[in-house]
Design a protein around this motif. Structure first.
Motif, PDB file in Angstrom:
ATOM      1  N   PRO A   1       0.834  -1.203   0.000  1.00 18.74           N
ATOM      2  CA  PRO A   1       0.000   0.000   0.000  1.00 18.74           C
ATOM      3  C   PRO A   1       0.867   1.251   0.000  1.00 18.74           C
ATOM      4  N   ARG A   2       0.396   2.267  -0.663  1.00 21.08           N
ATOM      5  CA  ARG A   2       1.119   3.526  -0.700  1.00 21.08           C
ATOM      6  C   ARG A   2       0.888   4.246   0.631  1.00 21.08           C
ATOM      7  N   ALA A   3       1.943   4.865   1.115  1.00 23.98           N
ATOM      8  CA  ALA A   3       1.869   5.551   2.399  1.00 23.98           C
ATOM      9  C   ALA A   3       0.974   6.779   2.295  1.00 23.98           C
ATOM     10  N   GLN A   4       0.138   6.973   3.290  1.00 24.63           N
ATOM     11  CA  GLN A   4      -0.732   8.137   3.353  1.00 24.63           C
ATOM     12  C   GLN A   4       0.031   9.287   3.995  1.00 24.63           C
ATOM     13  N   ALA A   5      -0.237  10.485   3.537  1.00 23.04           N
ATOM     14  CA  ALA A   5       0.371  11.665   4.145  1.00 23.04           C
ATOM     15  C   ALA A   5      -0.149  11.799   5.573  1.00 23.04           C
ATOM     16  N   PRO A   6       0.708  12.196   6.498  1.00 28.16           N
ATOM     17  CA  PRO A   6       0.304  12.271   7.905  1.00 28.16           C
ATOM     18  C   PRO A   6      -0.786  13.287   8.219  1.00 28.16           C
TER      19      PRO A   6
ATOM     20  N   GLN B   1       5.718  14.129   8.653  1.00 23.39           N
ATOM     21  CA  GLN B   1       5.347  14.849   7.433  1.00 23.39           C
ATOM     22  C   GLN B   1       6.558  15.058   6.527  1.00 23.39           C
ATOM     23  N   LEU B   2       7.673  15.433   7.115  1.00 20.35           N
ATOM     24  CA  LEU B   2       8.884  15.665   6.332  1.00 20.35           C
ATOM     25  C   LEU B   2       9.413  14.362   5.714  1.00 20.35           C
ATOM     26  N   GLU B   3       9.346  13.270   6.470  1.00 15.69           N
ATOM     27  CA  GLU B   3       9.785  11.978   5.933  1.00 15.69           C
ATOM     28  C   GLU B   3       8.903  11.548   4.767  1.00 15.69           C
ATOM     29  N   HIS B   4       7.603  11.780   4.896  1.00 14.50           N
ATOM     30  CA  HIS B   4       6.676  11.451   3.813  1.00 14.50           C
ATOM     31  C   HIS B   4       6.976  12.301   2.571  1.00 14.50           C
ATOM     32  N   ALA B   5       7.203  13.592   2.764  1.00 17.88           N
ATOM     33  CA  ALA B   5       7.510  14.488   1.649  1.00 17.88           C
ATOM     34  C   ALA B   5       8.810  14.077   0.958  1.00 17.88           C
ATOM     35  N   LEU B   6       9.808  13.696   1.743  1.00 16.36           N
ATOM     36  CA  LEU B   6      11.077  13.265   1.167  1.00 16.36           C
ATOM     37  C   LEU B   6      10.902  11.987   0.355  1.00 16.36           C
ATOM     38  N   HIS B   7      10.151  11.042   0.889  1.00 16.48           N
ATOM     39  CA  HIS B   7       9.909   9.789   0.163  1.00 16.48           C
ATOM     40  C   HIS B   7       9.168  10.071  -1.149  1.00 16.48           C
ATOM     41  N   SER B   8       8.161  10.935  -1.101  1.00 19.24           N
ATOM     42  CA  SER B   8       7.424  11.283  -2.313  1.00 19.24           C
ATOM     43  C   SER B   8       8.343  11.928  -3.340  1.00 19.24           C
ATOM     44  N   ARG B   9       9.213  12.790  -2.887  1.00 19.35           N
ATOM     45  CA  ARG B   9      10.158  13.466  -3.785  1.00 19.35           C
ATOM     46  C   ARG B   9      11.081  12.456  -4.450  1.00 19.35           C
TER      47      ARG B   9
ATOM     48  N   ARG C   1      -5.120  12.836 -10.369  1.00 18.11           N
ATOM     49  CA  ARG C   1      -4.287  12.037  -9.457  1.00 18.11           C
ATOM     50  C   ARG C   1      -3.148  12.887  -8.928  1.00 18.11           C
ATOM     51  N   LYS C   2      -2.594  12.472  -7.824  1.00 17.23           N
ATOM     52  CA  LYS C   2      -1.414  13.133  -7.284  1.00 17.23           C
ATOM     53  C   LYS C   2      -0.203  12.715  -8.111  1.00 17.23           C
ATOM     54  N   VAL C   3       0.708  13.656  -8.311  1.00 13.12           N
ATOM     55  CA  VAL C   3       1.921  13.371  -9.083  1.00 13.12           C
ATOM     56  C   VAL C   3       2.697  12.227  -8.445  1.00 13.12           C
ATOM     57  N   ALA C   4       2.799  12.230  -7.119  1.00 15.65           N
ATOM     58  CA  ALA C   4       3.564  11.182  -6.433  1.00 15.65           C
ATOM     59  C   ALA C   4       2.941   9.799  -6.631  1.00 15.65           C
ATOM     60  N   ASP C   5       1.612   9.726  -6.675  1.00 14.36           N
ATOM     61  CA  ASP C   5       0.951   8.431  -6.881  1.00 14.36           C
ATOM     62  C   ASP C   5       1.201   7.903  -8.290  1.00 14.36           C
ATOM     63  N   LEU C   6       1.073   8.777  -9.289  1.00 18.45           N
ATOM     64  CA  LEU C   6       1.333   8.360 -10.664  1.00 18.45           C
ATOM     65  C   LEU C   6       2.815   8.034 -10.843  1.00 18.45           C
TER      66      LEU C   6
ATOM     67  N   GLY D   1       4.700   6.709  -8.624  1.00 18.93           N
ATOM     68  CA  GLY D   1       4.873   5.355  -8.092  1.00 18.93           C
ATOM     69  C   GLY D   1       4.535   4.297  -9.128  1.00 18.93           C
ATOM     70  N   ASP D   2       3.483   4.543  -9.911  1.00 15.78           N
ATOM     71  CA  ASP D   2       3.124   3.610 -10.989  1.00 15.78           C
ATOM     72  C   ASP D   2       4.212   3.550 -12.055  1.00 15.78           C
TER      73      ASP D   2
END
Length: 139
Positions: free
Chosen positions: A46-51, A70-78, A112-117, A119-120
């Motif tokens: 599953p994709r991580a949800q933003a905090p 929040q910062l860890e999630h943003a870094l992972h998305s980046r 869609r969110k850029v980070a989700d696409l 990931g695909d």
């Protein structure tokens, strides 16, 4: 008979080398099945949800922990977006900026969110079964 070379590409299995052998389609089918079973054995990822926001009335320590999450999630998305840019730039032989614009445009047009696409796109580099929008798929 020359030896067959089987390699995995972003678009599926390819058999190269000398003459084609009659067993190649069976070999490819077996490899694809092995990939499917391997991915299933690991279970869905599953994709991580933003905090989101810190709860009202949280202590300073809890707010700081929430900010770190929040910062860890943003870094992972980046990181995932940067990987997707690399995949698209290589796949379509285009500059990274153009790859990002294509990714962003595709995400916007599909709501869609850029980070989700992204990931695909990254997943598609190792899984030929991942379906991407036409503008991001094969050349």
């Amino acid at each position: 008979m020359d030896a067959e070379v089987v390699r995995r590409t972003p678009h599926g299995w390819r058999v190269g080398g000398g003459q084609r052998c009659d067993d190649a389609p069976d070999l490819i089918s077996a490899m694809v099945l092995a990939d499917l079973l391997t991915s299933e054995a690991g279970g869905p990822r599953p994709r991580a949800q933003a905090p989101g926001r810190a709860p009202e009335g949280a202590s300073e320590v809890d707010r700081l922990k929430h900010t770190i999450a929040q910062l860890e999630h943003a870094l992972h998305s980046r990181v995932v977006v940067e990987q997707a840019i690399g995949v698209l730039a290589e796949r379509h032989t285009m500059p990274p900026r153009e790859a990002f614009e294509r990714l962003r445009s595709s995400a916007r047009s599909r709501g869609r969110k850029v980070a989700d696409l992204a990931g695909d796109v990254v997943e598609s580099s190792t899984s030929p079964l991942t379906v991407l929008p036409d503008e991001l798929g094969e050349v």
